[in-house]
Design a protein around this motif. Structure first.
Motif, PDB file in Angstrom:
ATOM      1  N   HIS A   1       0.737  -1.256   0.477  1.00 11.31           N
ATOM      2  CA  HIS A   1      -0.106  -0.393   0.138  1.00 11.31           C
ATOM      3  C   HIS A   1       0.928   1.084   0.230  1.00 11.31           C
ATOM      4  O   HIS A   1       1.820   1.654   0.969  1.00 11.31           O
ATOM      5  CB  HIS A   1      -1.113   0.254   1.572  1.00 11.31           C
ATOM      6  CG  HIS A   1      -1.893   0.737   0.672  1.00 11.31           C
ATOM      7  ND1 HIS A   1      -2.792   0.643   0.254  1.00 11.31           N
ATOM      8  CD2 HIS A   1      -2.101   2.444   1.452  1.00 11.31           C
ATOM      9  CE1 HIS A   1      -4.019   1.506   1.213  1.00 11.31           C
ATOM     10  NE2 HIS A   1      -2.548   2.730   1.857  1.00 11.31           N
TER      11      HIS A   1
ATOM     12  N   PRO B   1      -1.746   6.002  -2.547  1.00 13.83           N
ATOM     13  CA  PRO B   1      -2.337   4.314  -2.824  1.00 13.83           C
ATOM     14  C   PRO B   1      -3.063   4.453  -4.540  1.00 13.83           C
ATOM     15  O   PRO B   1      -3.354   2.801  -4.774  1.00 13.83           O
ATOM     16  CB  PRO B   1      -3.216   4.084  -1.994  1.00 13.83           C
ATOM     17  CG  PRO B   1      -3.867   5.116  -1.283  1.00 13.83           C
ATOM     18  CD  PRO B   1      -2.193   6.513  -1.308  1.00 13.83           C
ATOM     19  N   SER B   2      -3.968   5.164  -5.262  1.00 12.26           N
ATOM     20  CA  SER B   2      -5.047   4.078  -6.072  1.00 12.26           C
ATOM     21  C   SER B   2      -4.750   5.681  -6.849  1.00 12.26           C
ATOM     22  O   SER B   2      -4.566   6.709  -6.657  1.00 12.26           O
ATOM     23  CB  SER B   2      -5.482   3.530  -5.857  1.00 12.26           C
ATOM     24  OG  SER B   2      -6.086   4.766  -5.191  1.00 12.26           O
TER      25      SER B   2
ATOM     26  N   ARG C   1      -6.219  -5.514  -0.073  1.00  8.72           N
ATOM     27  CA  ARG C   1      -4.644  -5.499  -1.351  1.00  8.72           C
ATOM     28  C   ARG C   1      -4.249  -6.998  -2.441  1.00  8.72           C
ATOM     29  O   ARG C   1      -4.302  -7.265  -3.017  1.00  8.72           O
ATOM     30  CB  ARG C   1      -3.798  -4.741  -1.116  1.00  8.72           C
ATOM     31  CG  ARG C   1      -3.668  -3.610  -0.256  1.00  8.72           C
ATOM     32  CD  ARG C   1      -3.751  -2.552  -1.660  1.00  8.72           C
ATOM     33  NE  ARG C   1      -3.539  -1.550  -1.521  1.00  8.72           N
ATOM     34  CZ  ARG C   1      -3.243  -0.407  -2.992  1.00  8.72           C
ATOM     35  NH1 ARG C   1      -3.248  -0.868  -4.363  1.00  8.72           N
ATOM     36  NH2 ARG C   1      -3.357   0.352  -3.088  1.00  8.72           N
TER      37      ARG C   1
ATOM     38  N   GLU D   1      -0.620  -5.602 -10.949  1.00  7.94           N
ATOM     39  CA  GLU D   1      -0.206  -5.116 -10.339  1.00  7.94           C
ATOM     40  C   GLU D   1      -1.165  -3.677 -10.572  1.00  7.94           C
ATOM     41  O   GLU D   1      -1.852  -3.275  -9.173  1.00  7.94           O
ATOM     42  CB  GLU D   1       0.809  -4.199 -10.068  1.00  7.94           C
ATOM     43  CG  GLU D   1       1.072  -3.968  -8.746  1.00  7.94           C
ATOM     44  CD  GLU D   1       0.646  -4.622  -7.366  1.00  7.94           C
ATOM     45  OE1 GLU D   1       0.665  -5.688  -7.415  1.00  7.94           O
ATOM     46  OE2 GLU D   1       0.691  -3.689  -5.977  1.00  7.94           O
ATOM     47  N   GLU D   2      -1.149  -2.881 -10.755  1.00 10.82           N
ATOM     48  CA  GLU D   2      -2.221  -2.136 -11.897  1.00 10.82           C
ATOM     49  C   GLU D   2      -3.484  -2.492 -11.967  1.00 10.82           C
ATOM     50  O   GLU D   2      -4.222  -1.479 -11.627  1.00 10.82           O
ATOM     51  CB  GLU D   2      -1.746  -1.180 -13.059  1.00 10.82           C
ATOM     52  CG  GLU D   2      -0.176  -0.291 -13.342  1.00 10.82           C
ATOM     53  CD  GLU D   2       0.485  -0.268 -14.146  1.00 10.82           C
ATOM     54  OE1 GLU D   2       1.153   1.076 -14.349  1.00 10.82           O
ATOM     55  OE2 GLU D   2       0.738  -0.418 -14.907  1.00 10.82           O
TER      56      GLU D   2
ATOM     57  N   SER E   1      -4.915  -2.706  -8.697  1.00  7.72           N
ATOM     58  CA  SER E   1      -4.914  -1.874  -7.792  1.00  7.72           C
ATOM     59  C   SER E   1      -6.332  -0.358  -8.976  1.00  7.72           C
ATOM     60  O   SER E   1      -7.224   0.095  -7.715  1.00  7.72           O
ATOM     61  CB  SER E   1      -3.804  -0.457  -8.488  1.00  7.72           C
ATOM     62  OG  SER E   1      -3.935   0.998  -8.603  1.00  7.72           O
TER      63      SER E   1
ATOM     64  N   TYR F   1      -8.831  -2.108  -6.654  1.00 12.44           N
ATOM     65  CA  TYR F   1      -8.937  -0.853  -5.278  1.00 12.44           C
ATOM     66  C   TYR F   1      -9.802  -0.159  -5.476  1.00 12.44           C
ATOM     67  O   TYR F   1     -10.570   0.428  -4.545  1.00 12.44           O
ATOM     68  CB  TYR F   1      -7.644  -1.199  -4.699  1.00 12.44           C
ATOM     69  CG  TYR F   1      -8.011  -0.867  -3.182  1.00 12.44           C
ATOM     70  CD1 TYR F   1      -7.583  -1.791  -2.305  1.00 12.44           C
ATOM     71  CD2 TYR F   1      -6.399   1.247  -3.212  1.00 12.44           C
ATOM     72  CE1 TYR F   1      -7.555  -0.702  -1.069  1.00 12.44           C
ATOM     73  CE2 TYR F   1      -6.576   1.479  -1.765  1.00 12.44           C
ATOM     74  CZ  TYR F   1      -6.375   0.327  -1.053  1.00 12.44           C
ATOM     75  OH  TYR F   1      -6.428   1.429   0.323  1.00 12.44           O
TER      76      TYR F   1
END
Ligand code: HEM
Length: 421
Positions: A91, A95-96, A205, A241-242, A245, A248
């Protein structure tokens, strides 16, 4: 803490958006503030509060001067243990998407916009209708009921989680994680609570990373799979990973925002039963009633930015690094844009000018979906329960955070002769 002394900045030492008085009635606090301080410093939170429509709009439109970095920053300084748990859980401080500036923001926003097509939103309409009716079918109309637990909370959760592609068995867990996220970033948790929230966010996450890995081999007709198709075209342009995100962002942003929007719409209409009756008599007023609520009592009342360079805003000289508390709810009461702002009027011609969804490069991705959910919920409620009324004598309570606001429970009765037993 920034020292505002070098500027001609007014200071309101008593302004605390997490105080019980503010949480109970922020508009009473707004009314008590002097009109000639549209930008002021609030030492209780170490933020500069911005209240005027034009100033907030100017901030949103100038991402070169105003960075989005603090959008999800914990309002309190985290204890080292909580900060360490967050970092170890992947995190990052920004974070996003919503707290990133270009070009990092564009890397996430472009694929999101591509996968979040109008077709995909339109496809949700029958599902929203079916979910609303299913939830209302479960209500006993002859007894008072809490509209939040029966409709406004479960509806957006069901819609956004199914849209994204989260298996239904995991929805209760997701809802719980979202609660931890709201408290950590927008509330004032104690050190012990911070550690608990951080552990939950690391788990949140981890779950989303695992979901992306699983979906990569088992695609479906959902938003996560649509992002994986974009990844297939160019794995470097959008990594797993993106994608996690982006999920998220959506799993949270599509949930409490809309829960509170629907709660606020119904509350504000029922507060004056003539408003409710007018919408019952003329359902064409429904879109206007939703937009008017977004102006009058937005479910995201505050958003944040930080200055990248010294700048003058609202007549106040701000240093670089000044954190801004953009009071969106106050901008909706700005008489220079919305005449007679205290009047709630579903026929207001310019209610859609509300800054409730932000503006500029971060403009809310889910604005159309959120509006649609609120409109369908209101259509069904006014049709099924034309005599709906608030249960008298209830005290509304609000989650103690700065950015997401709506009643935690809203007791109503569908027929005239039921009472709270
Ligand atoms: C219905 C009530 C909603 C309200 C009041 C609301 C409000 C907002 C606000 C104020 C922002 C920040 C804008 C800015 O920084 O300029 C935002 C961004 C965002 N919203 Fe919403 N939102 C709502 C619903 C939704 C829904 C249903 C979704 C998901 C489908 C969603 C997804 C997002 C995302 C992903 C962003 C970040 C966009 C970016 O950084 O480029 N929102 N929203």
């Amino acid at each position: 803490m920034l020292n505002p002394e070098h500027s001609a900045c007014p200071v309101h030492a008593d302004f605390d958006p997490l105080s019980p008085a503010f949480l109970a009635d922020p508009f009473a606090v707004l009314d008590s503030l002097p009109r000639d301080t549209p930008v002021f410093y609030a030492p209780a939170i170490d933020y500069y509060v911005v209240t005027r429509y034009d100033d907030i709009e100017a901030v949103f439109l100038d991402h070169e001067t105003y960075s989005a970095a603090p959008a999800q920053l914990p309002l309190v300084q985290l204890v080292p243990e909580a900060a360490q748990i967050l970092l170890a859980g992947g995190h990052k401080p920004q974070p996003s998407m919503v707290s990133l500036d270009p070009p990092a923001h564009t890397r996430l926003r472009s694929p999101t916009a591509r996968a979040f097509t109008p077709r995909r939103v339109a496809q949700m309409e029958p599902r929203i209708r079916a979910t609303v009716h299913q939830l209302l079918d479960a209500i006993d109309p002859f007894a008072p009921f809490d509209l939040v637990s029966t409709l406004t909370f479960p509806l957006p959760a069901t819609i956004i989680f199914s849209f994204v592609g989260i298996p239904a068995r995991d929805w209760p867990q997701l809802k719980e994680w979202c609660g931890h996220r709201a408290s950590l970033a927008w509330g004032r948790p104690t050190p012990g609570e911070q550690v608990q929230h951080a552990e939950n966010m690391a788990a949140y996450r981890r779950y989303l990373r695992d979901l992306v890995a699983t979906k990569a081999h088992a695609r479906d007709d959902d938003f996560a799979s649509a992002l994986l198709v974009i990844h297939d075209e160019d794995p470097e342009a959008l990594t797993h990973e993106e994608i996690a995100s982006i999920l998220y962002s959506l799993t949270f942003a599509g949930h409490e925002t809309t829960n509170y929007l629907i709660g606020n719409v119904v509350r504000r209409l029922l507060e004056d039963p003539a408003r409710w009756d007018a919408v019952v008599a003329d359902p064409a007023l429904i879109p206007g009633a939703v937009d008017e609520t977004l102006r009058y009592d937005p479910s995201v009342p505050v958003w944040r930015r930080v200055t990248r360079r010294p700048v003058t805003l609202g007549g106040v000289d701000l240093p670089a690094g000044a954190k801004l508390f953009l009071w969106l709810a106050a901008s909706g009461r700005d008489a220079s844009v919305f005449p007679e702002p205290e009047a709630f009027d579903p026929r207001r011609a310019n209610a859609a000018k509300t800054l409730a969804f932000g503006k500029g490069i971060h403009y809310c991705v889910g604005a159309a979906l959120g509006r649609l959910e609120a409109q369908i919920a209101l259509e069904a409620l006014t049709h099924r329960f034309p005599q709906l009324r608030l249960v008298e004598g209830q005290d509304l309570s609000f989650h103690p955070n700065i950015s997401f606001r709506g009643p935690q429970a809203l007791w109503v009765r569908a027929a005239q002769d039921v009472s709270l037993s």
